[in-house]
Design an enzyme around this catalytic site. Sequence first.
Site, short mmCIF file in Angstrom:
data_model
loop_
_atom_site.label_atom_id
_atom_site.label_comp_id
_atom_site.label_asym_id
_atom_site.label_seq_id
_atom_site.Cartn_x
_atom_site.Cartn_y
_atom_site.Cartn_z
N CYS A 46 20.33 64.39 44.99
CA CYS A 46 20.62 65.29 43.87
C CYS A 46 21.74 66.29 44.14
CB CYS A 46 19.36 66.06 43.50
SG CYS A 46 17.92 65.01 43.18
N ASP B 122 18.67 61.62 36.13
CA ASP B 122 18.18 61.92 37.47
C ASP B 122 17.36 60.74 38.02
OD1 ASP B 122 17.44 63.20 39.79
OD2 ASP B 122 16.84 65.05 38.81
N ASP B 123 17.84 60.13 39.09
CA ASP B 123 17.12 59.04 39.77
C ASP B 123 17.03 57.75 38.96
OD1 ASP B 123 16.77 60.90 41.76
OD2 ASP B 123 14.59 60.72 41.87
N LYS C 48 17.37 55.31 46.64
CA LYS C 48 17.75 56.72 46.69
C LYS C 48 17.60 57.25 48.11
CE LYS C 48 16.16 61.28 45.22
NZ LYS C 48 15.21 62.05 44.39
N HIS D 278 20.07 72.80 40.59
CA HIS D 278 19.90 72.31 41.97
C HIS D 278 21.14 72.49 42.85
CE1 HIS D 278 17.62 69.19 44.63
NE2 HIS D 278 17.60 70.42 45.11
N LYS E 252 18.95 70.59 34.75
CA LYS E 252 18.68 70.84 36.17
C LYS E 252 19.93 71.30 36.91
CE LYS E 252 17.58 68.00 40.22
NZ LYS E 252 16.94 66.76 40.69
N ASP F 17 22.64 60.37 38.90
CA ASP F 17 23.06 61.17 40.06
C ASP F 17 22.90 60.43 41.38
OD1 ASP F 17 20.27 61.23 40.15
OD2 ASP F 17 20.18 63.32 40.81
N ASN F 18 22.08 59.40 41.40
CA ASN F 18 21.89 58.56 42.60
C ASN F 18 21.08 57.35 42.21
OD1 ASN F 18 19.97 61.37 43.32
ND2 ASN F 18 18.93 59.43 42.91
N HIS G 133 13.29 61.60 37.21
CA HIS G 133 12.81 62.05 38.51
C HIS G 133 11.29 62.26 38.46
CE1 HIS G 133 12.47 64.51 42.14
NE2 HIS G 133 13.76 64.34 42.39
#
Length: 560
Positions: A99, A61-62, A322, A155, A153, A304-305, A246
């Site tokens: 996300c 994540d991130d 992001k 989301h 996660k 994810d990004n 994240h």
Amino acid sequence: MLALGLLAGLSVLSFLAYGYLSWDSLRLGPGETEATRKGLGEGPGAGDPGSQPHIVFILADDQGFRDVGYHGSEIRTPTLDKLAAEGVKLENYYVQPMCTPSRSQFITGKYQIHTGLQHSIIRPTQPNCLPLDNVTLPQKLKEVGYSTHMVGKWHLGFYRRECMPTQRGFDTFFGSLLGSGDYYTHFKCDSPGICGYDLYENDNAAWDHDNGIYSTQMYTQKVQQILASHSPRKPIFLYIAYQAVHSPLQAPGKYFEHYRSINNINRRRYAAMLACLDEAINNVTLALKKYGYYENSIIIYSSDNGGQPMAGGSNWPLRGSKGTYWEGGIRAVGFVHSPLLKNKGSVCKELVHITDWFPTLITLAEGQIDEDIQLDGYDIWETISEGRRSPRVDILHNIDPIYTKAKNGSWAAGYGIWNTAIQSAIRVNHWKLLTGNPGYSDWVPPQAFSNAGPNRWHNERVSWSAGKTVWLFNITADPYERVDLSARYPDVVKQLLRRLSQFNKTAVPVRYPPKDPRSNPKLNGGVWGPWFKEDEKKKKSDKSKGANKQKKSKNKKKAN
């Protein structure tokens, strides 16, 4: 002119280089065949696995584009480096800038414009989730005998029970429903006074697991338990969506040991979080080997990004971050590691997008893709494993009709083909077009993290004429988006605008409802969770039907 000439030359060279394929042969040991290699098992209960591979999809994540050892980071990631070096590095790999969009596209194989999730993310208080009429990857894998498990996660919305992971194809779920939260307490405040607990096991709050364990380590322990209790003779799909890296920036103290010299506190914390994540992935890999899954497994790693520089992430040398459609927001760290790969130790520079995993994994699992499912992804296994050309020639990064913050955007600026006030981005072959307001556009070099606090003085910025709402780049020749070619190639701009218009004709309405006060965790035992009750809806409809009948009977009496 000289710069443009060089770019044109680079375009030709890049195009030619694009055609060369890598065909490393798979080396087998003495007396070893492909069949015997696939049959190897290293743990208890290991036997001859079936032809269906075990699938492990790990989503960070991130994580910034630069934030892996093999991209030159100062942060040590020995596990990721080793797995990538022994597998296939994806160096032309794209995700979405946030996300929810990336997760929805991974699990459905569809662009956002085809699920209604074009705008932003799903907020905790919104009565919204991945539309229930979309078939998901775990549902398709279950059809062909896979055991499906999700850890981490979600989301993708939870306002009603039908939106929960266990209702969307997963046999088990252990993790969080929201986009972020405390790594130790698992509490999340969406706004002042709107706070709740967010750790679930299947459909219930996992209070019993609330032992103050750091989420990265807790999720890894859960994965180890799943692998230990499952038989490697039955195919398994493991979706591990780590919370790291994240914000909030939290990590156990021992992981700061190698990063005391980093003055920027956010970068230092981020480095510690990534070090812990790298160790976690090593432990997952060891568990796959210990319990007999590894030899017939496919491990896919993806962010994810892009990273968020203000929260310690680095996308250098890419532009943006992001939440933006610059390369720094959508070009991701990714690789595939598997004993089943034919071209191990190679680099794939073919175009790959996160929607491609849906058809690729279903095909590998010997599943069927229904003809009525209009997918945006492609089966790219031969591209990755054998070095063949990608079937993908374009990517719709997104069209967001709600985000129209480019005040000077107009139909005139879009040659009467497209309203350039709309935020959109598309890639076709080497060309990338952006319209509207693409977002934060600085280049943030490593020295920007040299001071104790955020320092934008080191950032490289570009100024453009006031009112600009169209950009064109040759990404193959100019991956860092430094030279805008929109004025030089208006015909290319028009072609890409027409392609945007064609995509837009297939878009479904945007799903972005206002917040619902019933979502407040205080009304749900202090827990974030489903609040929409189906029986309430039926009662309301029954009441309205009854009221209508009374009105009709009254009207009849008046008429008589």
